[in-house]
Design a protein around this motif. Structure first.
Motif, PDB file in Angstrom:
ATOM      1  N   UNK A 173      32.063 -16.997   9.899  1.00  0.00           N
ATOM      2  CA  UNK A 173      32.189 -18.528  10.210  1.00  0.00           C
ATOM      3  C   UNK A 173      31.652 -18.538   9.154  1.00  0.00           C
ATOM      4  N   UNK A 174      31.096 -17.944   8.045  1.00  0.00           N
ATOM      5  CA  UNK A 174      30.070 -17.957   6.967  1.00  0.00           C
ATOM      6  C   UNK A 174      31.628 -17.492   5.627  1.00  0.00           C
ATOM      7  N   UNK A 175      32.651 -17.187   6.518  1.00  0.00           N
ATOM      8  CA  UNK A 175      34.315 -16.929   5.244  1.00  0.00           C
ATOM      9  C   UNK A 175      35.084 -18.360   5.450  1.00  0.00           C
ATOM     10  N   UNK A 176      35.152 -18.096   6.467  1.00  0.00           N
ATOM     11  CA  UNK A 176      35.799 -19.706   7.220  1.00  0.00           C
ATOM     12  C   UNK A 176      35.093 -21.384   6.244  1.00  0.00           C
ATOM     13  N   UNK A 177      33.817 -20.584   6.038  1.00  0.00           N
ATOM     14  CA  UNK A 177      33.361 -21.787   5.022  1.00  0.00           C
ATOM     15  C   UNK A 177      33.573 -21.774   3.741  1.00  0.00           C
ATOM     16  N   UNK A 178      32.841 -20.985   3.326  1.00  0.00           N
ATOM     17  CA  UNK A 178      33.663 -20.591   2.341  1.00  0.00           C
ATOM     18  C   UNK A 178      35.202 -21.109   1.856  1.00  0.00           C
ATOM     19  N   UNK A 179      35.455 -20.660   2.658  1.00  0.00           N
ATOM     20  CA  UNK A 179      37.425 -21.029   2.228  1.00  0.00           C
ATOM     21  C   UNK A 179      37.568 -22.616   2.154  1.00  0.00           C
ATOM     22  N   UNK A 180      36.910 -23.644   3.423  1.00  0.00           N
ATOM     23  CA  UNK A 180      36.894 -24.591   3.509  1.00  0.00           C
ATOM     24  C   UNK A 180      35.925 -25.426   1.965  1.00  0.00           C
ATOM     25  N   UNK A 181      35.149 -25.045   1.846  1.00  0.00           N
ATOM     26  CA  UNK A 181      34.493 -25.773   0.557  1.00  0.00           C
ATOM     27  C   UNK A 181      35.311 -25.561  -0.930  1.00  0.00           C
ATOM     28  N   UNK A 182      35.822 -24.143  -0.789  1.00  0.00           N
ATOM     29  CA  UNK A 182      36.640 -23.999  -1.975  1.00  0.00           C
ATOM     30  C   UNK A 182      37.936 -25.416  -1.934  1.00  0.00           C
ATOM     31  N   UNK A 183      38.288 -25.034  -0.790  1.00  0.00           N
ATOM     32  CA  UNK A 183      40.108 -26.219  -0.618  1.00  0.00           C
ATOM     33  C   UNK A 183      39.362 -27.087  -0.974  1.00  0.00           C
ATOM     34  N   UNK A 184      38.565 -27.632  -0.260  1.00  0.00           N
ATOM     35  CA  UNK A 184      37.600 -29.459  -0.070  1.00  0.00           C
ATOM     36  C   UNK A 184      36.738 -29.457  -1.938  1.00  0.00           C
ATOM     37  N   UNK A 185      36.028 -28.447  -1.949  1.00  0.00           N
ATOM     38  CA  UNK A 185      35.431 -29.411  -3.578  1.00  0.00           C
ATOM     39  C   UNK A 185      33.886 -29.793  -2.251  1.00  0.00           C
ATOM     40  N   UNK A 186      33.828 -29.404  -1.146  1.00  0.00           N
ATOM     41  CA  UNK A 186      32.914 -30.330  -0.191  1.00  0.00           C
ATOM     42  C   UNK A 186      31.860 -29.229   0.137  1.00  0.00           C
ATOM     43  N   UNK A 187      30.475 -29.871   0.345  1.00  0.00           N
ATOM     44  CA  UNK A 187      30.031 -28.676   1.160  1.00  0.00           C
ATOM     45  C   UNK A 187      30.403 -27.947   2.440  1.00  0.00           C
ATOM     46  N   UNK A 188      30.334 -29.655   3.749  1.00  0.00           N
ATOM     47  CA  UNK A 188      30.599 -29.887   4.682  1.00  0.00           C
ATOM     48  C   UNK A 188      31.313 -31.145   5.111  1.00  0.00           C
ATOM     49  N   UNK A 189      31.484 -31.278   6.400  1.00  0.00           N
ATOM     50  CA  UNK A 189      32.622 -32.035   6.260  1.00  0.00           C
ATOM     51  C   UNK A 189      32.143 -34.241   6.460  1.00  0.00           C
ATOM     52  N   UNK A 190      30.676 -33.861   6.397  1.00  0.00           N
ATOM     53  CA  UNK A 190      30.078 -35.507   6.097  1.00  0.00           C
ATOM     54  C   UNK A 190      29.914 -35.588   4.439  1.00  0.00           C
ATOM     55  N   UNK A 191      30.200 -36.851   3.735  1.00  0.00           N
ATOM     56  CA  UNK A 191      30.182 -37.274   3.121  1.00  0.00           C
ATOM     57  C   UNK A 191      28.940 -38.286   3.604  1.00  0.00           C
ATOM     58  N   UNK A 192      27.872 -38.853   2.672  1.00  0.00           N
ATOM     59  CA  UNK A 192      27.283 -40.202   3.244  1.00  0.00           C
ATOM     60  C   UNK A 192      26.226 -40.746   2.077  1.00  0.00           C
ATOM     61  N   UNK A 193      26.242 -41.517   2.192  1.00  0.00           N
ATOM     62  CA  UNK A 193      25.059 -42.422   1.314  1.00  0.00           C
ATOM     63  C   UNK A 193      25.034 -43.725   1.884  1.00  0.00           C
ATOM     64  N   UNK A 194      24.365 -44.464   0.440  1.00  0.00           N
ATOM     65  CA  UNK A 194      23.866 -45.989   0.431  1.00  0.00           C
ATOM     66  C   UNK A 194      25.004 -46.713  -0.184  1.00  0.00           C
ATOM     67  N   UNK A 195      25.359 -47.744  -0.060  1.00  0.00           N
ATOM     68  CA  UNK A 195      26.214 -48.412  -0.957  1.00  0.00           C
ATOM     69  C   UNK A 195      26.284 -49.907  -0.631  1.00  0.00           C
ATOM     70  N   UNK A 196      26.912 -50.809  -1.259  1.00  0.00           N
ATOM     71  CA  UNK A 196      27.478 -52.777  -0.837  1.00  0.00           C
ATOM     72  C   UNK A 196      28.959 -52.498  -0.434  1.00  0.00           C
ATOM     73  N   UNK A 197      28.796 -53.902   0.064  1.00  0.00           N
ATOM     74  CA  UNK A 197      30.551 -53.858   0.543  1.00  0.00           C
ATOM     75  C   UNK A 197      30.734 -55.203   0.090  1.00  0.00           C
ATOM     76  N   UNK A 198      30.892 -56.386  -0.443  1.00  0.00           N
ATOM     77  CA  UNK A 198      30.695 -57.214  -0.185  1.00  0.00           C
ATOM     78  C   UNK A 198      28.983 -57.555  -0.702  1.00  0.00           C
TER      79      UNK A 198
END
Lengths: 285, 322
Positions: free
Chosen positions: A91-116
Motif C-alpha cells: 500500500x505505501x508503494x501504491x500511495x507513493x506512485x499515486x502521489x507522484x502521478x497526481x502531485x496530491x497527498x491523497x484523493x480529497x482537496x478541501x478548504x474554504x472559499x466563496x461562491x457568488x
C-alpha cells in the motif's frame, strides 16, 4: 498542414482513453478527435458531444469558487498503512506512485472559499488518485470539511467521485462512511445546506454514505452512479441490465437525483441554489 | 451422528478420528473384544485436537465458521434471548423484505426493539430470505422500527449477519445506497441506546446499514469487513480462489477489529463454533447484551449521543504534517 496530419500518429486512443495525453484526445462517445487545449479550456468536456472527461481536483475547485477565494485546509493529512497491507503491491508503494502521478497527498482537496460571494466549505475528490477510494485520510478531511461548515455556519459542498472503499485500509475504510454521515446529521440538525455533486463515477461506499445525503443532489451528465458495480450485478442476477442503467439520466428518471447539470453551468447553478437556501439561514444565524 | 458435524475442510483430521472411533466401537460390539483403552485414547486425542484446531483458526477458517450452514441465525438467538417477540413487517413504501426481521420484544422483562439480518436454513427459506442479502426495503423497515424505538424509548439491539446488501437491478432502482446512507446518518442521532452484534457475517455497507451503535460487539467466529475475501481476491489477485490470502490481508479478525476500535467486545463461542451449542451461544450473547445495556442505560441522552459521535469520529488512522 501538420495540424491535420497529427491525429494519424496519435497513440492516445490505444488504452488510457480517459486520460488525455499529448496533444490530441479521442472522444469515447463519438470518436471525434479533439485538440487537448480546447478540451482543457472547456473543463475537459468535449464541446460537440458533451462527453465529460474526469477533471483534476484543482481545476474543479477553480471552476466553482470565486477567483482567488479558495483557501486550502488540512493539506497535511495523509494516509498511513494501518493494516500493513501487502497483496500484489504494498500500500505505501501504491500511495507513493499515486502521489507522484497526481502531485496530491491523497484523493480529497478541501478548504474554504466563496461562491457568488457566499462562503462555502468545499471538498472535492480527485478520481486520479487511487480511483478516489475512501480511506482514513479522505474520511478525516471530508469530516473536517463538514464540521467546518457547522463551525462557520456555512453550506458544505462535496464534489464526489469514487470507485468505493479503499480496500487497503480494510474495515477502517468502511468506518469513514459512518464518520462522514454522522457529521452530516449534525449539519442538517443545525439547518445548514449540504450539496452533493456526483461525477463519473460515484459508486459503492461513497454512494452509500455522504454522496447520497445531499439536501440537493446534482449529477454531471452521463456519470456512472450506483451501489454495486454493473458487472457484479450482472454476474449475480444473470440478467441483462436495462439501457443506460446506473447513469445520471437513469437516476434522474427514477427520482434519485435532483438535477443533471453540465460542468460548464455548474458554478452558476450552484450559486443560484446557495442564494435560495442561504437567504433565510443567514438572517437567523 | 457425531461425525456429520465436522463438515469443514480444516475439520478433516477430526472427521478421520471420529471414523476410527466408530470402527472401534463397532468392532467391540461385534466381537466382544475389550478396546476400552483404545477408545479412551482416541477420545482424548479428539479433545486435544479440537482444542488445537479451534484455538488456532486462520482468518479464512473463521469465515467458513461464520458461514456454517448450521450456525445460529438471528431468529435462533431472538427466540432464546428475548420473550414475546412480535415481528413487524414492511417498509410502508414498497414491500416486505424478509432478509431483515425486527420488532419489539422483552429482555428480562424490559421492552427492547430487536432487529436482525436473517439467512435461510434451506433453499426454500433462502428464496424468501435472499440468503440474508437485504434490499433497500429491509434497511427502510429497520429504520422505521428504530424510529419507533426512539419514540417509545426502547433500547435497540441489532444482529448483523449478511454477506452484503443485494446487488440487483431493483435494489439500484429503489436506491439501496441511499437507504444505507440514511440509516447510517439517522442512527447516529437516535436518542436511545443502540447495541449491534456481528453474529456471523458483517458484509460491508450492508452490515453497517444497521450497525451504527453505542457499542459494537462480535462473536469470536464472526467477521466484519469492507469487502468479502472473495471480492478482494478477485480485484487484487484476479482470482477468487485467493480468498484465504485476502482474508489474512484484510485483517478482519475480532482481535484486529478490537485493536482498531471498530468493536468494543468479543463474545466467546462454544468450542468449535456457535452451531455446536445454540443455548450456550445465546446465553453468552445475552450476558454481553445485558452488560452493555447496563452501562449505556446510565448515560444521559446528551452523553450517549456525544459518546456515539466520538466513537465513530475517532475511527481511522492517518498522518498529519505540520
Amino acid at each position: 498542414m501538420a495540424l491535420f496530419g497529427k491525429p494519424q500518429y496519435s497513440t492516445v486512443t490505444v488504452k488510457k482513453k480517459d486520460i488525455p495525453k499529448d496533444l490530441w484526445t479521442k472522444c469515447p462517445k463519438t470518436g471525434e478527435i479533439i485538440y487537448n487545449r480546447v478540451l482543457k479550456e472547456n473543463l475537459m468536456v468535449v464541446p460537440s458531444s458533451g462527453y465529460h472527461f474526469p477533471l483534476d481536483g484543482r481545476t474543479r475547485i477553480a471552476s466553482l469558487v470565486d477567483e482567488g477565494s479558495f483557501e486550502e485546509m488540512d493539506q497535511g493529512v495523509s494516509s498511513l498503512d494501518p493494516l500493513e497491507f501487502n497483496a500484489t503491491a504494498s500500500y505505501p508503494e501504491k500511495l507513493k506512485a499515486n502521489q507522484a502521478k497526481t502531485k496530491e497527498t491523497d484523493t480529497v482537496i478541501s478548504g474554504m472559499g466563496t461562491m457568488g460571494g457566499l462562503p462555502v466549505s468545499l471538498a472535492v475528490m480527485d478520481f486520479r488518485f487511487m480511483a478516489a477510494s475512501l480511506g482514513s485520510a479522505a474520511g478525516e478531511k471530508l469530516t473536517r470539511a463538514i464540521e467546518r461548515g457547522l463551525e462557520k455556519k456555512c453550506p458544505v459542498i462535496i464534489v464526489c467521485a469514487s470507485g468505493g472503499a479503499r480496500m487497503q485500509e480494510g474495515i477502517l475504510s468502511l468506518m469513514q462512511m459512518a464518520k462522514t454521515s454522522q457529521a452530516l446529521a449534525r449539519l442538517s440538525e443545525a439547518g445548514l445546506p449540504y450539496f452533493s455533486i456526483l461525477t463519473n463515477p460515484t459508486m459503492a461506499g461513497v454512494m452509500a454514505s455522504f454522496a447520497s445525503l445531499g439536501d440537493v443532489i446534482i449529477a454531471e451528465p452521463e456519470a456512472l452512479i450506483g451501489f454495486a458495480g454493473p458487472r457484479v450485478i450482472k454476474e449475480t442476477t444473470q440478467q441483462d441490465l436495462p439501457e443506460g442503467f446506473q447513469t445520471s439520466e437513469f437516476l434522474l428518471d427514477r427520482g434519485l437525483v435532483d438535477m443533471i447539470v453540465p460542468r460548464g453551468e455548474m458554478r452558476d447553478r450552484v450559486i443560484n441554489l446557495l442564494k435560495a437556501f442561504c437567504a433565510n439561514t443567514a438572517k437567523t444565524a | 451422528m457425531e461425525d456429520s458435524i465436522y463438515t469443514l475442510e480444516f475439520e478433516k483430521p477430526l472427521r478421520e478420528l471420529v471414523k476410527q472411533l466408530h470402527t472401534l466401537e463397532t468392532l467391540s460390539e461385534e466381537s466382544n473384544v475389550d478396546v476400552a483403552e483404545e477408545i479412551d485414547a482416541i477420545e482424548a486425542k479428539i479433545e486435544r485436537m479440537k482444542a488445537d484446531i479451534y484455538s488456532n483458526l486462520t482468518a479464512w477458517q473463521r469465515v467458513q465458521l461464520s458461514r456454517h450452514p448450521k450456525r445460529p441465525y438471528s431468529l435462533d438467538y431472538i427466540e432464546r434471548i428475548f420473550t414475546d417477540f412480535e415481528e413487524l413487517h414492511g417498509d410502508r413504501r414498497f414491500r416486505e423484505d424478509a432478509a431483515i426481521v425486527g420488532g419489539p420484544a422483552f429482555l428480562d422483562g424490559e421492552p427492547v426493539m430487536v432487529i436482525g439480518q436473517q439467512k435461510g436454513r434451506n433453499t426454500r427459506e433462502n428464496l424468501k430470505r435472499n440468503f440474508g442479502c437485504p434490499h433497500p426495503e429491509g434497511y427502510r423497515k429497520a429504520m422505521r422500527l428504530m424510529g419507533m424505538a426512539e419514540k417509545f424509548k426502547m433500547p435497540i439491539i441489532t444482529l448483523i449477519d449478511t454477506p452484503g446488501a443485494y446487488p440487483g437491478i431493483g435494489a439500484e432502482e429503489r436506491h439501496v445506497a441511499e437507504a444505507i446512507a440514511v440509516n447510517i446518518r439517522d442512527m447516529s442521532a437516535l436518542k436511545v441506546p443502540i447495541i449491534s452484534i456481528v453474529i456471523g457475517e458483517g458484509g460491508s455497507g450492508g452490515a453497517l446499514g444497521i450497525a451504527v451503535a453505542d457499542e459494537v460487539m462480535i462473536l469470536e467466529n464472526g467477521y466484519y469487513s469492507v469487502i468479502s475475501p472473495e471480492g478482494c481476491a478477485a480485484i487484487l489477485w484476479k482470482d477468487r480462489a485467493a480468498a484465504p490470502k485476502a482474508a489474512e490481508a484484510l485483517k478482519f479478525s475480532p482481535q484486529h477489529l478490537a485493536k482498531f476500535g471498530v468493536v468494543d467486545a468479543i463474545i466467546t463461542e462454544p468450542m468449535g463454533g456457535a452451531h455446536r451449542d445454540y443455548d450456550a451461544a445465546a446465553a453468552a450473547l445475552k450476558a454481553a447484551i445485558n452488560k452493555s445495556l447496563a452501562k449505556l442505560n446510565k448515560k444521559s441522552v446528551a452523553k450517549l449521543l456525544e459518546d456515539r459521535y466520538q466513537r465513530f469520529r475517532n475511527l481511522g488512522e492517518f498522518a498529519e504534517a505540520g
